[in-house]
Motif scaffolding. Structure first.
Motif, PDB file in Angstrom:
ATOM      1  N   TRP A 140       0.834  -1.202   0.000  1.00  0.00           N
ATOM      2  CA  TRP A 140       0.000   0.000   0.000  1.00  0.00           C
ATOM      3  C   TRP A 140       0.872   1.257   0.000  1.00  0.00           C
ATOM      4  N   ASN A 141       1.993   1.242   0.684  1.00  0.00           N
ATOM      5  CA  ASN A 141       2.891   2.399   0.642  1.00  0.00           C
ATOM      6  C   ASN A 141       3.511   2.567  -0.743  1.00  0.00           C
ATOM      7  N   ASP A 148       0.769  12.332  -0.475  1.00  0.00           N
ATOM      8  CA  ASP A 148       1.909  12.049   0.414  1.00  0.00           C
ATOM      9  C   ASP A 148       1.534  11.043   1.499  1.00  0.00           C
ATOM     10  N   TYR A 149       0.837  10.012   1.087  1.00  0.00           N
ATOM     11  CA  TYR A 149       0.312   8.940   1.936  1.00  0.00           C
ATOM     12  C   TYR A 149       1.457   8.126   2.541  1.00  0.00           C
ATOM     13  N   ARG A 150       1.397   7.917   3.857  1.00  0.00           N
ATOM     14  CA  ARG A 150       2.348   7.051   4.585  1.00  0.00           C
ATOM     15  C   ARG A 150       1.542   6.215   5.570  1.00  0.00           C
ATOM     16  N   LEU A 151       1.722   4.905   5.543  1.00  0.00           N
ATOM     17  CA  LEU A 151       0.904   3.960   6.292  1.00  0.00           C
ATOM     18  C   LEU A 151       1.752   3.071   7.188  1.00  0.00           C
ATOM     19  N   ILE A 152       1.242   2.801   8.389  1.00  0.00           N
ATOM     20  CA  ILE A 152       1.810   1.768   9.259  1.00  0.00           C
ATOM     21  C   ILE A 152       0.676   0.831   9.654  1.00  0.00           C
ATOM     22  N   LYS A 153       0.878  -0.474   9.452  1.00  0.00           N
ATOM     23  CA  LYS A 153      -0.078  -1.503   9.873  1.00  0.00           C
ATOM     24  C   LYS A 153       0.552  -2.329  10.986  1.00  0.00           C
ATOM     25  N   GLU A 154      -0.286  -2.885  11.835  1.00  0.00           N
ATOM     26  CA  GLU A 154       0.195  -3.734  12.925  1.00  0.00           C
ATOM     27  C   GLU A 154      -0.825  -4.842  13.165  1.00  0.00           C
ATOM     28  N   PHE A 160       5.033  10.453  10.485  1.00  0.00           N
ATOM     29  CA  PHE A 160       5.454   9.529   9.437  1.00  0.00           C
ATOM     30  C   PHE A 160       6.225  10.325   8.380  1.00  0.00           C
ATOM     31  N   HIS A 161       7.546  10.318   8.468  1.00  0.00           N
ATOM     32  CA  HIS A 161       8.375  11.189   7.636  1.00  0.00           C
ATOM     33  C   HIS A 161       9.303  10.474   6.663  1.00  0.00           C
ATOM     34  N   TRP A 162       9.184   9.172   6.482  1.00  0.00           N
ATOM     35  CA  TRP A 162      10.106   8.484   5.586  1.00  0.00           C
ATOM     36  C   TRP A 162       9.795   8.838   4.124  1.00  0.00           C
ATOM     37  N   PRO A 163      10.763   8.620   3.218  1.00  0.00           N
ATOM     38  CA  PRO A 163      10.517   8.895   1.788  1.00  0.00           C
ATOM     39  C   PRO A 163       9.381   8.015   1.263  1.00  0.00           C
ATOM     40  N   SER A 164       8.795   8.415   0.168  1.00  0.00           N
ATOM     41  CA  SER A 164       7.716   7.655  -0.455  1.00  0.00           C
ATOM     42  C   SER A 164       8.139   6.202  -0.640  1.00  0.00           C
ATOM     43  N   GLY A 165       7.219   5.280  -0.381  1.00  0.00           N
ATOM     44  CA  GLY A 165       7.495   3.852  -0.518  1.00  0.00           C
ATOM     45  C   GLY A 165       7.428   3.157   0.822  1.00  0.00           C
ATOM     46  N   ALA A 166       8.001   1.974   0.881  1.00  0.00           N
ATOM     47  CA  ALA A 166       7.934   1.142   2.086  1.00  0.00           C
ATOM     48  C   ALA A 166       8.535   1.854   3.297  1.00  0.00           C
ATOM     49  N   ARG A 167       7.926   1.635   4.448  1.00  0.00           N
ATOM     50  CA  ARG A 167       8.464   2.163   5.712  1.00  0.00           C
ATOM     51  C   ARG A 167       9.802   1.481   5.987  1.00  0.00           C
ATOM     52  N   PRO A 168      10.836   2.260   6.244  1.00  0.00           N
ATOM     53  CA  PRO A 168      12.156   1.656   6.490  1.00  0.00           C
ATOM     54  C   PRO A 168      12.154   0.717   7.703  1.00  0.00           C
ATOM     55  N   ILE A 169      12.926  -0.351   7.593  1.00  0.00           N
ATOM     56  CA  ILE A 169      13.122  -1.260   8.721  1.00  0.00           C
ATOM     57  C   ILE A 169      13.722  -0.434   9.860  1.00  0.00           C
TER      58      ILE A 169
END
Length: 154
Positions: free
Chosen positions: A25-26, A69-75, A135-144
């Motif tokens: 989704w990211n 500028d969508y940034r998502l975290i799922k848990e 949520f400030h990481w660059p576009s795409g997957a959330r960094p490990i």
């Protein structure tokens, strides 16, 4: 009631499925995302009801045309056999530059082929100020190593 399925999650495979969904989704590629769902997948997203991959693709295109500028975290919240419950938060802004954090829960049900056949999502939007964004990481997957929802206390 769910039909009998040979597909069974372990804790590790359920966590991996949630992270894979978050990463996809990211990435914001509706055609690629739709392949994770059965061809006749049924969705409820907020008050919208969808059926099938083409409807999912159209929905995601509309979503990301509006949620910039969508940034998502799922848990993962819980899992059992062929079902996973997920909690999530995402940040985005509209065309006028107003920021929001959207909080929600999803219930997922999978077929024997491992594809999601049902997705039920409930979501609430909270207006936030730019300095309150997390949520400030660059576009795409959330960094490990980037904080999880629990670590952010969301």
């Amino acid at each position: 009631m769910t039909e009998t399925t040979a597909f069974q999650f372990t804790r590790e495979s359920a966590i991996a499925k949630v992270r894979a969904a978050e990463d996809a989704w990211n990435g914001q590629n509706p055609e690629k995302i739709a392949l994770a769902y059965s061809p006749d997948s049924i969705w409820r997203n907020r008050s919208e009801f969808l059926c099938g991959r083409e409807a999912i693709i159209a929905f995601l295109r509309r979503k990301w045309a509006r949620e910039l500028d969508y940034r998502l975290i799922k848990e993962i919240w819980a899992f059992e056999a062929d079902r996973i419950a997920v909690r999530f938060a995402y940040e985005w802004h509209d065309a006028a530059g107003a920021w929001f954090r959207s909080y929600g829960n999803e219930n997922w049900e999978f077929g024997a082929d491992g594809l999601m056949r049902r997705r039920i999502a409930s979501i609430n939007d909270l207006p936030i100020r730019d300095p309150d964004r997390l949520f400030h990481w660059p576009s795409g997957a959330r960094p490990i190593g980037n904080p999880s929802l629990s670590e952010l206390e969301l």
